[in-house]
Write an enzyme that holds these catalytic residues in place. Structure first.
Site, PDB file in Angstrom:
ATOM      1  N   SER A 183     -18.468   7.255  70.624  1.00 43.37           N
ATOM      2  CA  SER A 183     -18.089   6.014  71.314  1.00 43.37           C
ATOM      3  C   SER A 183     -19.091   5.717  72.418  1.00 43.37           C
ATOM      4  O   SER A 183     -19.211   6.492  73.378  1.00 43.37           O
ATOM      5  CB  SER A 183     -16.695   6.150  71.929  1.00 43.37           C
ATOM      6  OG  SER A 183     -16.509   5.113  72.882  1.00 43.37           O
ATOM      7  N   HIS A 193     -19.472   3.851  67.539  1.00 41.96           N
ATOM      8  CA  HIS A 193     -18.144   3.274  67.722  1.00 41.96           C
ATOM      9  C   HIS A 193     -18.165   2.458  69.006  1.00 41.96           C
ATOM     10  O   HIS A 193     -18.508   2.976  70.066  1.00 41.96           O
ATOM     11  CB  HIS A 193     -17.115   4.407  67.816  1.00 41.96           C
ATOM     12  CG  HIS A 193     -15.699   3.993  67.999  1.00 41.96           C
ATOM     13  ND1 HIS A 193     -14.860   3.654  66.954  1.00 41.96           N
ATOM     14  CD2 HIS A 193     -14.949   3.883  69.132  1.00 41.96           C
ATOM     15  CE1 HIS A 193     -13.662   3.360  67.438  1.00 41.96           C
ATOM     16  NE2 HIS A 193     -13.685   3.493  68.739  1.00 41.96           N
ATOM     17  N   ASP A 251     -16.140   0.485  71.680  1.00 40.71           N
ATOM     18  CA  ASP A 251     -14.801   0.263  72.234  1.00 40.71           C
ATOM     19  C   ASP A 251     -14.776  -1.037  73.021  1.00 40.71           C
ATOM     20  O   ASP A 251     -15.139  -1.085  74.192  1.00 40.71           O
ATOM     21  CB  ASP A 251     -14.407   1.453  73.116  1.00 40.71           C
ATOM     22  CG  ASP A 251     -13.880   2.584  72.272  1.00 40.71           C
ATOM     23  OD1 ASP A 251     -14.351   3.725  72.444  1.00 40.71           O
ATOM     24  OD2 ASP A 251     -13.021   2.331  71.420  1.00 40.71           O
ATOM     25  N   MET A 257     -13.057  -3.922  74.925  1.00 39.68           N
ATOM     26  CA  MET A 257     -11.832  -4.063  75.714  1.00 39.68           C
ATOM     27  C   MET A 257     -11.862  -5.389  76.485  1.00 39.68           C
ATOM     28  O   MET A 257     -12.882  -5.751  77.066  1.00 39.68           O
ATOM     29  CB  MET A 257     -11.718  -2.916  76.714  1.00 39.68           C
ATOM     30  CG  MET A 257     -11.704  -1.551  76.059  1.00 39.68           C
ATOM     31  SD  MET A 257     -11.641  -0.264  77.316  1.00 39.68           S
ATOM     32  CE  MET A 257     -11.754   1.185  76.278  1.00 39.68           C
ATOM     33  N   HIS A 282     -14.151  -1.392  67.485  1.00 43.37           N
ATOM     34  CA  HIS A 282     -12.724  -1.174  67.739  1.00 43.37           C
ATOM     35  C   HIS A 282     -12.274  -2.212  68.747  1.00 43.37           C
ATOM     36  O   HIS A 282     -12.589  -2.100  69.935  1.00 43.37           O
ATOM     37  CB  HIS A 282     -12.550   0.265  68.276  1.00 43.37           C
ATOM     38  CG  HIS A 282     -11.171   0.597  68.724  1.00 43.37           C
ATOM     39  ND1 HIS A 282     -10.903   1.693  69.518  1.00 43.37           N
ATOM     40  CD2 HIS A 282      -9.980  -0.001  68.498  1.00 43.37           C
ATOM     41  CE1 HIS A 282      -9.602   1.748  69.773  1.00 43.37           C
ATOM     42  NE2 HIS A 282      -9.018   0.730  69.164  1.00 43.37           N
ATOM     43  N   MET A 321      -9.958  -3.699  71.060  1.00 43.29           N
ATOM     44  CA  MET A 321      -8.752  -3.528  71.863  1.00 43.29           C
ATOM     45  C   MET A 321      -8.581  -4.822  72.670  1.00 43.29           C
ATOM     46  O   MET A 321      -8.826  -4.877  73.887  1.00 43.29           O
ATOM     47  CB  MET A 321      -8.908  -2.311  72.790  1.00 43.29           C
ATOM     48  CG  MET A 321      -8.895  -1.003  72.016  1.00 43.29           C
ATOM     49  SD  MET A 321      -9.336   0.408  73.042  1.00 43.29           S
ATOM     50  CE  MET A 321     -11.095   0.397  72.772  1.00 43.29           C
ATOM     51  N   MET A 336      -4.542   6.225  67.584  1.00 41.71           N
ATOM     52  CA  MET A 336      -4.988   6.465  68.965  1.00 41.71           C
ATOM     53  C   MET A 336      -4.366   7.751  69.478  1.00 41.71           C
ATOM     54  O   MET A 336      -3.158   7.945  69.378  1.00 41.71           O
ATOM     55  CB  MET A 336      -4.596   5.293  69.866  1.00 41.71           C
ATOM     56  CG  MET A 336      -5.361   4.006  69.603  1.00 41.71           C
ATOM     57  SD  MET A 336      -7.143   4.204  69.664  1.00 41.71           S
ATOM     58  CE  MET A 336      -7.380   4.643  71.402  1.00 41.71           C
ATOM     59  N   GLY A 372      -7.727   2.202  76.660  1.00 38.20           N
ATOM     60  CA  GLY A 372      -8.109   1.516  77.901  1.00 38.20           C
ATOM     61  C   GLY A 372      -9.166   2.250  78.697  1.00 38.20           C
ATOM     62  O   GLY A 372      -9.926   1.638  79.439  1.00 38.20           O
ATOM     63  N   ASP A 419      -9.007   8.793  67.980  1.00 36.41           N
ATOM     64  CA  ASP A 419      -9.822   8.277  69.077  1.00 36.41           C
ATOM     65  C   ASP A 419      -9.150   8.557  70.418  1.00 36.41           C
ATOM     66  O   ASP A 419      -8.084   8.023  70.693  1.00 36.41           O
ATOM     67  CB  ASP A 419      -9.970   6.755  68.870  1.00 36.41           C
ATOM     68  CG  ASP A 419     -10.780   6.069  69.950  1.00 36.41           C
ATOM     69  OD1 ASP A 419     -11.076   4.878  69.774  1.00 36.41           O
ATOM     70  OD2 ASP A 419     -11.104   6.716  70.958  1.00 36.41           O
ATOM     71  N   GLY A 430      -9.860  11.649  73.789  1.00 39.66           N
ATOM     72  CA  GLY A 430      -9.621  13.009  74.277  1.00 39.66           C
ATOM     73  C   GLY A 430     -10.035  14.091  73.321  1.00 39.66           C
ATOM     74  O   GLY A 430      -9.558  15.223  73.397  1.00 39.66           O
TER      75      GLY A 430
HETATM   76  C1  DX5 Z   1      -9.683   4.451  74.558  1.00 34.13           C
HETATM   77  C2  DX5 Z   1     -11.111   4.569  74.107  1.00 34.13           C
HETATM   78  C3  DX5 Z   1     -11.504   6.021  74.270  1.00 34.13           C
HETATM   79  C4  DX5 Z   1     -12.920   6.333  73.888  1.00 34.13           C
HETATM   80  C5  DX5 Z   1     -13.118   7.814  73.643  1.00 34.13           C
HETATM   81  O1  DX5 Z   1      -9.460   3.288  75.150  1.00 34.13           O
HETATM   82  O2  DX5 Z   1     -11.180   4.166  72.760  1.00 34.13           O
HETATM   83  O3  DX5 Z   1     -10.604   6.786  73.498  1.00 34.13           O
HETATM   84  O4  DX5 Z   1     -13.255   5.741  72.751  1.00 34.13           O
HETATM   85  O5  DX5 Z   1     -12.928   8.408  74.827  1.00 34.13           O
HETATM   86  P1  DX5 Z   1     -13.226   9.960  75.054  1.00 34.13           P
HETATM   87  O6  DX5 Z   1     -13.810  10.543  73.804  1.00 34.13           O
HETATM   88  O7  DX5 Z   1     -14.185   9.999  76.181  1.00 34.13           O
HETATM   89  O8  DX5 Z   1     -11.895  10.537  75.360  1.00 34.13           O
HETATM   90 ZN    ZN Z   2     -12.129   3.336  70.085  1.00 36.45          ZN
END
Ligand code: DX5
Ligand code: ZN
Length: 236
Positions: free
Chosen positions: A23, A48, A50, A52, A81, A83, A152, A157, A190, A192
């Site tokens: 990401s 990827h 993200d 937002m 992705h 969001m 997720m 976020g 996706d 953590g």
């Molecule tokens: C959530 C994002 C995160 C990101 C990955 O809003 O989508 O999950 O991609 O974050 P890490 O891998 O740093 O937890």
């Molecule tokens: Zn994502």
């Protein structure tokens, strides 16, 4: 814009599962090109995005200007992705910007059948994402039309959050639903995920692994290598 999308060829996933999907939310945007080159130098051709909007999720990240810059590299698989609220308004914009896969949220779409069909009409693979509080059975009606389901594993976020432990069971349930339906959509997770805990999501049935902070730290090559070792151990 819609016309040239009709001729856009749907690109397949860059390899077989387990796939690492870095990401770029966690990348250093002063060095984005160099960091993406480092992904490729270490065998990863998947990015990827993200996206937002500050409404569907609290943060604002980036949009098509960044994606279309990265799109100049034809060797990358770009996974957007979204969001965002009202994803239907942005599907053709991200497709035209160069996305290969567009994932929208079940909680944000007003007409998932129409939005998924629209993603395919725009020449992209279609993904459906569910937040941690959304029942996994919500994906059932759409499963025949999907190329990817994103479970997720954090509340969307922010990057750098801790993996939600209950996600294991949700991934197992989605994997069971997918396998019993006899369809080929991939299961993505996706949030953590680190090389140290990726084994648990692989064992639960995940196939495409989004990781931000665990990849774009100090040593990208070393971080990718740790994931590859975990993937190899799982596959052996
Ligand atoms: C959530 C994002 C995160 C990101 C990955 O809003 O989508 O999950 O991609 O974050 P890490 O891998 O740093 O937890
Ligand atoms: Zn994502």
């Amino acid at each position: 814009m819609e016309n040239n999308l009709k001729s856009k060829k749907i690109k397949s996933f860059p390899g077989i599962a387990p796939l690492l999907a870095p990401s770029i939310l966690a990348a250093d945007f002063m060095k984005l090109g160099t960091q993406i080159e480092a992904l490729k130098d270490n065998g990863v051709h998947y990015v990827h995005f993200d996206v937002m909007d500050g409404h569907f999720v609290p943060s604002i990240s980036f949009g098509v200007p960044v994606l279309s810059s990265v799109r100049k590299d034809p060797d990358l698989f770009i996974d957007a992705h979204l969001m965002i609220e009202n994803p239907d308004k942005y599907i053709s914009v991200f497709a035209d910007g160069g996305a290969d896969l567009i994932t929208i949220h079940a909680e944000a779409s007003n007409d998932l059948f129409s939005d998924i069909a629209h993603i395919h009409e725009c020449g992209c693979l279609a993904g459906l994402s569910i937040k941690p509080g959304t029942p996994v059975t919500d994906v059932l009606p759409y499963i025949d039309d999907l190329d990817l389901i994103l479970v997720m594993t954090v509340e969307p976020g922010f990057g750098g959050q801790a993996y939600i432990e209950e996600s294991d069971q949700r991934i197992r349930e989605i994997r069971k639903i997918r396998d019993e339906a006899g369809v080929s959509c991939l299961i993505q997770v996706d949030g953590g995920i680190k090389a140290e805990n990726v084994d648990r999501v692989l064992k639960a049935g995940a196939e495409v692994i989004v990781a931000g902070t665990a990849v774009f730290g100090e040593d990208i090559a070393g971080n990718i290598n740790k994931f590859n070792e975990a993937f190899k151990k799982f596959c052996d």
